[in-house]
Design a protein around this motif. Structure first.
Motif, PDB file in Angstrom:
ATOM      1  N   ALA A 154       0.803  -1.004   0.025  1.00 18.55           N
ATOM      2  CA  ALA A 154      -0.148  -0.081   0.136  1.00 18.55           C
ATOM      3  C   ALA A 154       1.000   1.132  -0.009  1.00 18.55           C
ATOM      4  N   LEU A 155       1.952   0.592  -0.380  1.00 15.78           N
ATOM      5  CA  LEU A 155       3.251   1.757  -0.014  1.00 15.78           C
ATOM      6  C   LEU A 155       2.783   3.182  -1.180  1.00 15.78           C
ATOM      7  N   PRO A 156       2.876   4.560  -1.058  1.00 14.15           N
ATOM      8  CA  PRO A 156       2.465   5.609  -1.758  1.00 14.15           C
ATOM      9  C   PRO A 156       3.882   5.826  -3.359  1.00 14.15           C
ATOM     10  N   GLU A 157       3.474   5.674  -4.015  1.00 15.47           N
ATOM     11  CA  GLU A 157       4.323   5.748  -5.474  1.00 15.47           C
ATOM     12  C   GLU A 157       4.418   7.077  -5.395  1.00 15.47           C
ATOM     13  N   ARG A 158       5.884   7.293  -5.978  1.00 10.53           N
ATOM     14  CA  ARG A 158       6.606   8.517  -6.425  1.00 10.53           C
ATOM     15  C   ARG A 158       5.792  10.204  -6.605  1.00 10.53           C
ATOM     16  N   GLY A 159       5.558  10.823  -6.297  1.00 10.82           N
ATOM     17  CA  GLY A 159       4.959  11.940  -6.486  1.00 10.82           C
ATOM     18  C   GLY A 159       3.732  12.243  -6.066  1.00 10.82           C
ATOM     19  N   ARG A 160       3.620  11.183  -4.822  1.00 12.99           N
ATOM     20  CA  ARG A 160       2.156  10.639  -4.559  1.00 12.99           C
ATOM     21  C   ARG A 160       2.245  10.764  -2.675  1.00 12.99           C
ATOM     22  N   ILE A 161       0.371  11.281  -1.731  1.00 13.75           N
ATOM     23  CA  ILE A 161       1.243  11.575   0.069  1.00 13.75           C
ATOM     24  C   ILE A 161       0.045  10.274  -0.048  1.00 13.75           C
ATOM     25  N   GLY A 162       0.465   9.432   0.647  1.00 15.98           N
ATOM     26  CA  GLY A 162      -0.058   8.459   1.178  1.00 15.98           C
ATOM     27  C   GLY A 162      -0.304   8.106   2.549  1.00 15.98           C
ATOM     28  N   ILE A 163      -1.295   7.722   2.705  1.00 15.66           N
ATOM     29  CA  ILE A 163      -2.141   7.717   4.453  1.00 15.66           C
ATOM     30  C   ILE A 163      -2.672   6.558   5.076  1.00 15.66           C
ATOM     31  N   PHE A 164      -1.820   5.814   5.546  1.00 15.72           N
ATOM     32  CA  PHE A 164      -2.099   4.858   6.737  1.00 15.72           C
ATOM     33  C   PHE A 164      -3.451   5.430   8.074  1.00 15.72           C
ATOM     34  N   ASN A 165      -4.545   4.930   8.545  1.00 11.98           N
ATOM     35  CA  ASN A 165      -5.170   4.938   9.001  1.00 11.98           C
ATOM     36  C   ASN A 165      -5.424   3.823   9.925  1.00 11.98           C
ATOM     37  N   ARG A 166      -4.111   3.937  11.418  1.00  9.83           N
ATOM     38  CA  ARG A 166      -3.879   2.208  11.557  1.00  9.83           C
ATOM     39  C   ARG A 166      -2.077   2.007  10.363  1.00  9.83           C
ATOM     40  N   SER A 167      -2.048   1.607  11.474  1.00 14.76           N
ATOM     41  CA  SER A 167      -0.748   0.926   9.573  1.00 14.76           C
ATOM     42  C   SER A 167       0.018  -0.928  10.578  1.00 14.76           C
ATOM     43  N   TYR A 168       1.332  -0.513  10.794  1.00 15.02           N
ATOM     44  CA  TYR A 168       1.565  -1.863  11.042  1.00 15.02           C
ATOM     45  C   TYR A 168       2.287  -1.214  12.515  1.00 15.02           C
ATOM     46  N   TYR A 169       2.020  -1.071  12.847  1.00 18.59           N
ATOM     47  CA  TYR A 169       2.361  -0.329  14.345  1.00 18.59           C
ATOM     48  C   TYR A 169       1.086  -1.102  15.257  1.00 18.59           C
ATOM     49  N   GLU A 170      -0.048  -1.366  14.448  1.00 21.33           N
ATOM     50  CA  GLU A 170      -0.950  -2.639  15.677  1.00 21.33           C
ATOM     51  C   GLU A 170      -0.379  -3.379  15.965  1.00 21.33           C
ATOM     52  N   GLU A 171       0.639  -4.384  15.162  1.00 23.80           N
ATOM     53  CA  GLU A 171       1.198  -5.152  14.821  1.00 23.80           C
ATOM     54  C   GLU A 171       2.353  -5.613  16.656  1.00 23.80           C
ATOM     55  N   VAL A 172       2.432  -3.926  17.423  1.00 18.70           N
ATOM     56  CA  VAL A 172       2.957  -3.586  18.359  1.00 18.70           C
ATOM     57  C   VAL A 172       2.273  -3.322  18.961  1.00 18.70           C
ATOM     58  N   LEU A 173       1.107  -3.136  19.322  1.00 18.87           N
ATOM     59  CA  LEU A 173      -0.502  -2.389  19.601  1.00 18.87           C
ATOM     60  C   LEU A 173      -1.936  -3.520  20.014  1.00 18.87           C
ATOM     61  N   VAL A 174      -2.525  -3.733  19.173  1.00 15.89           N
ATOM     62  CA  VAL A 174      -3.504  -4.355  19.330  1.00 15.89           C
ATOM     63  C   VAL A 174      -2.907  -5.718  19.585  1.00 15.89           C
ATOM     64  N   VAL A 175      -2.090  -6.530  19.154  1.00 18.94           N
ATOM     65  CA  VAL A 175      -1.825  -7.412  18.632  1.00 18.94           C
ATOM     66  C   VAL A 175      -1.157  -7.840  19.804  1.00 18.94           C
ATOM     67  N   ARG A 176      -0.105  -6.277  20.709  1.00 20.07           N
ATOM     68  CA  ARG A 176       0.434  -6.897  22.129  1.00 20.07           C
ATOM     69  C   ARG A 176      -0.486  -7.189  23.790  1.00 20.07           C
ATOM     70  N   VAL A 177      -1.192  -6.619  23.259  1.00 22.16           N
ATOM     71  CA  VAL A 177      -3.168  -6.005  24.313  1.00 22.16           C
ATOM     72  C   VAL A 177      -3.177  -6.639  23.842  1.00 22.16           C
TER      73      VAL A 177
END
Length: 296
Positions: A119-142
């Motif tokens: 899902a990474l943005p291509e060059r020249g674009r803005i990509g927004i992650f509404n939640r992200s891979y950080y869920e793997e050290v947050l909700v998965v940890r909790v």
């Protein structure tokens, strides 16, 4: 008012987790709004939106950098509305938003960064992650039962997995930045009291019912666990290349204004510019101009 006049009153340094520091979330006031009034902040936000539109146009034309904006927060902190308002002036062709839900069976058959990489943005674009891979050290940890469902070798599901993932995430973000994908990370810091107020509003207003489920209320039981997990995230993954920004979120109008400012500052730092054409190309443009002007 010039947009830069706003900066000295925002106190942006107070919202950045300095790499190598050890912070406590309780030291960041979710109700902070500086000395701004709502009307003034909305006026400043509109100035910021215009600036972002200008820089996004150059980002798209230059086609060298991409900007990845990561939004993390507990429920009802205002991620969706922040995206809606801050990016309201952006050309949709140059922006994409991904919301990461519970991983599918296919995603669980891959490493935890796989779906984010796609899902990474291509060059020249803005990509927004509404939640992200950080869920793997947050909700998965909790919720350890989620880790148990991940198809990892048994010896990898040990007490060292979180620090291992912090290191992997830092390496991943370093790789992105080294390849021209700028990473900008925000945590929208809402108080437990304000979250409760927003939940009740979602129940009371029929047009907001769809935004609430009983699972949202149940997750509040794990508030302290989430705070502890987030503190580790900030302390281990706020780096020089990709620091964390902890944005006060009890006043949505201030949240949006602050987020817009940090995006503006990051894009400004890239020294974006429209591409310059070669002399040969410019000569061709003059020929085309002459042809157009001499048409019958």
């Amino acid at each position: 008012m010039a947009y830069e006049d706003f900066v000295s009153r925002l106190n942006p340094e107070s919202m950045i987790v300095r790499p190598g520091s050890k912070i406590k979330i309780k030291d960041f006031d979710p109700g902070y709004k500086g000395d701004f009034q709502k009307g003034e902040a909305l006026e400043i936000l509109q100035l910021g939106i215009k600036e972002l539109a200008k820089y996004q146009d150059m980002l798209y034309a230059q086609d060298t950098y991409a900007l990845l904006i990561i939004l993390q927060a507990l429920d009802a902190a205002g991620k969706d509305s922040t995206i809606k308002h801050v990016m309201s002036g952006i050309n949709p062709q140059g922006c994409q938003v991904f919301s990461f839900k519970a991983p599918s069976a296919e995603e669980l058959d891959h490493d935890y960064l796989w779906r984010s990489y796609k899902a990474l943005p291509e060059r020249g674009r803005i990509g927004i992650f509404n939640r992200s891979y950080y869920e793997e050290v947050l909700v998965v940890r909790v919720h350890p039962e989620l880790l148990a469902k991940q198809q990892l070798p048994a010896d990898k599901k040990n007490k060292y997995i979180w620090k291992q993932r912090f290191e992997e995430i830092n390496n991943f973000e370093k790789y992105l930045v080294n390849n021209g994908i700028v990473v900008l990370k925000f945590f929208l810091n809402v108080s437990k009291e304000e979250q409760k107020r927003r939940f009740l509003k979602r129940i009371e207003l029929p047009e907001k019912n769809w935004k609430f489920s009983t699972s949202d209320a149940r997750e509040r039981q794990f508030w302290d666990d989430y705070m502890e997990a987030y503190e580790d995230v900030f302390n281990y993954t706020s780096t020089e290349l990709a620091p964390w920004h902890i944005i006060p979120a009890d006043h949505k109008w201030f949240t949006r204004t602050a987020v817009a400012y940090f995006i503006y500052e990051k894009m400004k730092s890239l020294n974006l510019a429209y591409p310059k054409v070669s002399e040969e190309h410019y000569a061709e443009l003059l020929k085309a101009k002459e042809m157009l002007e001499t048409e019958d």
